[in-house]
Design an enzyme around this catalytic site. Structure first.
Site, PDB file in Angstrom:
ATOM      1  N   LEU B  44      -9.255   6.864   2.866  1.00  0.00           N
ATOM      2  CA  LEU B  44      -8.800   5.692   3.617  1.00  0.00           C
ATOM      3  C   LEU B  44      -7.297   5.718   3.828  1.00  0.00           C
ATOM      4  O   LEU B  44      -6.811   5.504   4.939  1.00  0.00           O
ATOM      5  CB  LEU B  44      -9.192   4.410   2.887  1.00  0.00           C
ATOM      6  N   SER B 285     -24.052  -1.479  -8.142  1.00  0.00           N
ATOM      7  CA  SER B 285     -23.154  -2.581  -7.782  1.00  0.00           C
ATOM      8  C   SER B 285     -23.161  -3.691  -8.830  1.00  0.00           C
ATOM      9  O   SER B 285     -24.192  -4.080  -9.355  1.00  0.00           O
ATOM     10  CB  SER B 285     -23.550  -3.150  -6.428  1.00  0.00           C
ATOM     11  N   ARG B 331     -15.335  -7.378 -16.056  1.00  0.00           N
ATOM     12  CA  ARG B 331     -15.698  -5.972 -16.234  1.00  0.00           C
ATOM     13  C   ARG B 331     -15.341  -5.416 -17.594  1.00  0.00           C
ATOM     14  O   ARG B 331     -16.158  -4.795 -18.264  1.00  0.00           O
ATOM     15  CB  ARG B 331     -14.995  -5.107 -15.184  1.00  0.00           C
ATOM     16  N   LEU B 442     -10.242  -0.531  -1.471  1.00  0.00           N
ATOM     17  CA  LEU B 442     -10.303  -0.227  -0.042  1.00  0.00           C
ATOM     18  C   LEU B 442      -9.146  -0.918   0.666  1.00  0.00           C
ATOM     19  O   LEU B 442      -8.500  -0.363   1.557  1.00  0.00           O
ATOM     20  CB  LEU B 442     -11.643  -0.686   0.535  1.00  0.00           C
TER      21      LEU B 442
END
Lengths: 258, 639
Positions: B44, B285, B331, B442
């Protein structure tokens, strides 16, 4: 507990470079867990080869999650092996049996020359995209993203086409070595969207003609759809043909004016 | 001597980027073609930077070790991309995204950079939609959003479970257009093996052709590394197989400081290792935790299958330990809790190395149809890999390395400590502090490539107009080429007994055990005592078969493992020196009574930037103090 497959024979295509004739070599895998992926089985083979002082088998692979499109392989004559809608990297040994002979070849297509062993050169795909597989939108001038509403079914259909991972299985599976499924998926992704309309006709013309320079012709066998790890529909090929036909008229100004 | 000057522009936080742009030097459109920029990596950050620089008129050369720029690992990102669009009117704003990112990073990121990231996030979505990225839509045709961890607003744009793929294809297509127009030269299957610094500035790179083995130099006015993270130092991670640290590490060896190498992120929901042949781990996910319940058996000697274990013999440990967040605990906290459950012998699965993520309650409550609609593609992926149907049998999950927040130190302009050498995307350290929020990788890659580098590189190049720069026949380039050839020949000449993968696995075990989810002083010292002898063994007992004059993936791997060894040592040193817990860096000695990370703002509110001294075990540590002018330092609590 995981089970083990025993006594597998791998017939692997070895070719030292583009100019070598190439040949099959047989290797034995004494035992492998059925939890191993197909490529992990090849890792095991390569470790064994290195241990024996031999050169490892070259094969393309990267994400091992079925999304980057780097892996390939004809496995027993099938692109990406026996499991439908699955790239080689997601294929696991539980789909095979003990004592089986497995034939492993590179993609077979003139447009994908062999680099070495199982690795091929797929850059002809890049040439097709470079010819028109884009929307001309230089950085900086984009309007607000919500300015153009896109009907959900249209966005969904575009996404169905855009899921193509560019692996080349469609070409390898095609008796003609045609790239129509790959090209049409990219054409459809962009031609379905409102943003893609400005270049719709020039895009399809440039992409189809670049495709024709490198690849064979489509004769509607449908093998590509069956081999596609993303199960992309050949309906997109029909759409591309329709757009191409129209483009041939629209892009000829004199005829269009009549 | 490395100097760390972040060059943050003056002014109020919201005005810094505008102030920078007003003051920066420009290159006239007709002069841009006189400058050459090298971009290494085509993910990216790389694809968007290369395409934009070429559109502006610079000569651009792009290098990727893949066969096509479209293969870069950005493609594997699933969840989405954040942007402060506030399309849902739920109170989002640039400031809120800025705040969430700083807080999510446990107050270890630079305010100025992060605010700019939040500012340009809105432009990214506009740009990607214009490129034809088929983001998810609502029935009215407007863009849909979902929510993600660490935020109280819905600001995540997505394209099914393949957002990374669609964004990368968008940037790749834009790059492909520039290649087709002849504005970008693409060098595929070409790997960076060194960077060349002449008279204090980066003069270019030395690369190895992965088909022919040839070593060649490329000179440029500026060089940009967009070469991703170093998660593969753990051997097993969710990174793609080819991801490596070589480009960043070679730059580090030429004088670019390496910042915060110990900041690595562990993702709680990955499919556990199935056997010893396993080559990588696959992420499932995080959204699954919305409806799945995490548990392990209460008894370590449990032998019954999951469905035969009655409720009273199950330990829903996240719900028990974190009643308010339950299965949606952040997380790092969920990851550590899973590790403790498995370490206590209560792991599940054939290797007892996972915990259950159970959907039976959700299926009973919502019906199989609804669960299928929400997670159908993930369930299919799980079944392909694990060979079990998660509608009938609970999934097994375990944490795995996923992303690295550390990387090359860069200033506000994304320039490393070597003038003319830039780093963008995961390769730099700049925006995520000690922990990255979901859907922000991203965003950062595209922000750097589309909206930051094209400006800041011009500011560097403008004064260089019509000044001569060294070409590839300069002795420094020749010396670097000779060094690179010797290095690869050396791997072939050792003729030992162990493959590069064998060493990589052993290295990964040490790093995972002592510099993984939970670190201790003792463990890190053990790692630092075990790594040098193993590295020495690598240098003496490596076996690379084949030759250096055609494609040789074993040889490529040897070079990458070599660099991972050196980085691994630096990582452990960095973790040992940082006597606090923050984000992904959890030192067991520094936790509160609830097991939460305990920062030490007095002594460690800084970036650790390491200078190469010739030996990673003796690298020099420099500190860049973090100044919080806008956000008040606070305990990172999600209660």
């Amino acid at each position: 507990m995981s089970n083990h497959l025993t006594n597998l024979t791998l017939k692997v295509w070895r070719q030292s470079g583009p100019n070598d004739g190439g040949h099959f070599e047989s290797y034995r895998i004494d035992s492998i867990s059925d939890e191993a992926s197909f490529l992990e089985m090849l890792d095991v083979l390569n470790e064994k080869l290195i241990g024996d002082g031999k050169e490892a088998v070259v094969f393309d692979h990267d994400c091992r999650e079925g999304i980057c499109g780097t892996c390939s392989l004809m496995i027993d004559g099938q692109a990406h092996g026996p499991q439908r809608g699955t790239a080689t990297c997601q294929l696991h040994m539980r789909k095979f049996q003990s004592n089986q002979e497995i034939v492993i070849e590179p993609w077979r297509a003139t447009a994908f020359p062999i680099v070495k062993d199982l690795m091929v050169d797929r850059s002809a795909f890049d040439r097709i995209v470079e010819a028109g597989g884009f929307i001309t939108a230089p950085t900086g001038g984009a309007p607000d993203a919500n300015l153009i509403p896109i009907a959900k079914p249209v966005a969904d259909a575009s996404m169905d086409a855009a899921e193509c991972i560019g692996c080349g299985a469609c070409v390898a599976a095609c008796p003609n070595g045609a790239a129509n499924l790959f090209t049409s998926a990219k054409v459809a992704h962009l031609n379905l969207l409102p943003q893609g309309q400005a270049e719709r006709w020039s895009r399809v013309e440039a992409m189809v003609e670049t495709m024709d320079e490198h690849f064979g012709s489509c004769t509607n066998h449908g093998e590509c759809e069956a081999a596609c790890p993303k199960s992309i529909s050949i309906d997109f090929i029909a759409m591309m043909h329709k757009d191409y036909r129209k483009a041939k008229f629209k892009n000829r100004r004199l005829i269009a004016q009549i | 001597m490395v100097e760390l000057n972040a060059k943050i522009p003056a002014g109020d936080i919201a005005e810094k980027w505008d102030n920078y742009k007003s003051d920066m030097k420009l290159v006239n459109p007709n002069n841009k073609r006189k400058f050459k920029v090298i971009v290494v990596g085509s993910g990216l950050a790389g694809a968007s930077a290369a395409a934009t620089l070429a559109e502006l008129g610079y000569q651009v050369d792009v290098f990727t070790f893949h066969d096509s720029p479209r293969r870069a690992h950005s493609i594997a990102a699933q969840g989405g991309i954040n942007a402060a669009k506030n399309y849902h009117g739920d109170g989002d704003s640039v400031h809120r995204l800025f705040y969430d990112t700083i807080k999510g990073g446990d107050f270890r990121a630079r305010e100025g950079n992060v605010h700019r990231l939040a500012q340009v996030s809105v432009n990214i979505i506009d740009q990607m939609v214009a490129q034809g990225v088929p983001f998810a839509r609502e029935y009215g045709g407007l863009l849909d959003n979902r929510s993600f961890g660490g935020a109280q607003v819905s600001r995540t744009f997505y394209a099914r479970g393949q957002t990374g793929q669609q964004l990368l294809l968008g940037a790749y297509q834009q790059l492909a257009r520039q290649i087709g127009l002849g504005n970008v030269r693409l060098f595929n299957r070409t790997e960076l093996v060194d960077t060349v610094v002449i008279d204090g500035r980066c003069a270019g790179i030395v690369v190895r052709d992965l088909i022919t083995g040839e070593i060649a130099s490329h000179a440029a006015h500026a060089t940009v590394l967009c070469t991703g993270g170093y998660g593969n130092v753990f051997f097993l991670s969710t990174n793609a197989m080819q991801c490596n640290v070589t480009a960043a590490w070679r730059a580090h060896r030429q004088g670019a400081a390496f910042a915060n190498p110990c900041y690595t992120q562990i993702h709680p929901t990955c499919i556990p290792q199935a056997d010893d042949t396993q080559s990588k781990l696959t992420l499932m996910s995080e959204s699954l935790r919305n409806d799945g319940r995490v548990w392990v058996p209460k008894n370590a000697d449990e032998t019954r299958s999951a469905d035969q274990i009655p409720e009273e013999d199950r330990d829903y440990y996240l719900e028990r330990l974190y009643p308010s967040f339950g299965n949606l605990a952040p997380r790092d906290i969920s990851s550590r809790a899973a590790k403790r459950a498995v370490d206590s012998g209560r792991g599940v699965g054939p290797l007892k190395n996972g915990v259950y993520l159970d959907f039976s309650a959700a299926i009973n409550r919502l019906g199989k149809g609804v669960v299928q609609e929400r997670y159908g593609n993930l369930f299919e992926m799980y079944e392909r890999i694990a060979g079990e149907n998660p509608y009938d049998v609970p999934m097994r999950i375990y944490p795995a390395t996923h992303y690295t927040m550390g990387g090359l130190w860069v200033d506000y302009e994304l320039m490393t400590t070597v003038p003319g050498l830039y780093a963008a995307g995961e390769a730099n350290f700049s925006d995520h502090g000690a922990n990255r929020l979901g859907a922000s990788a991203l965003m950062q890659g595209l922000a750097d490539g589309y909206f930051v580098l094209p400006y800041t590189i011009g500011n560097y190049l403008a004064p260089m107009l019509n000044k001569s720069t060294p070409g590839v026949d300069h002795p420094e380039f020749k010396a670097a080429e000779t060094g690179a050839r010797a290095r690869y020949q050396q791997y072939l000449d050792i003729k030992g007994t162990r493959s590069p993968d064998w060493f990589h696995r052993e290295l990964g075990k040490i790093i995972w055990d002592y510099c993984g989810m939970e670190r201790t002083e003792q463990g890190l010292e053990k790692a630092l005592s075990e790594l040098p002898p193993l590295y020495e063994e690598f240098q003496k007992d490596l076996r690379v078969t084949g030759d250096g004059a055609s494609t040789n993936q074993t040889l490529e791997k040897a070079g990458r493992v070599d660099d991972f060894f050196q980085l691994g040592m630096l990582m452990c040193k960095d973790a040992l020196e940082r006597n606090e817990s923050c984000g992904g860096h959890f030192r067991a000695e520094y936790q509160d009574e609830e097991g939460e990370a305990q920062r030490d703002d007095e002594n460690f509110a800084h970036v650790a930037a390491w200078e190469w001294t010739g030996d990673p075990m003796n690298a020099t540590r420099h500190a860049e103090e973090l100044e919080f002018e806008t956000i008040h330092l606070a305990k990172r609590s999600y209660k």
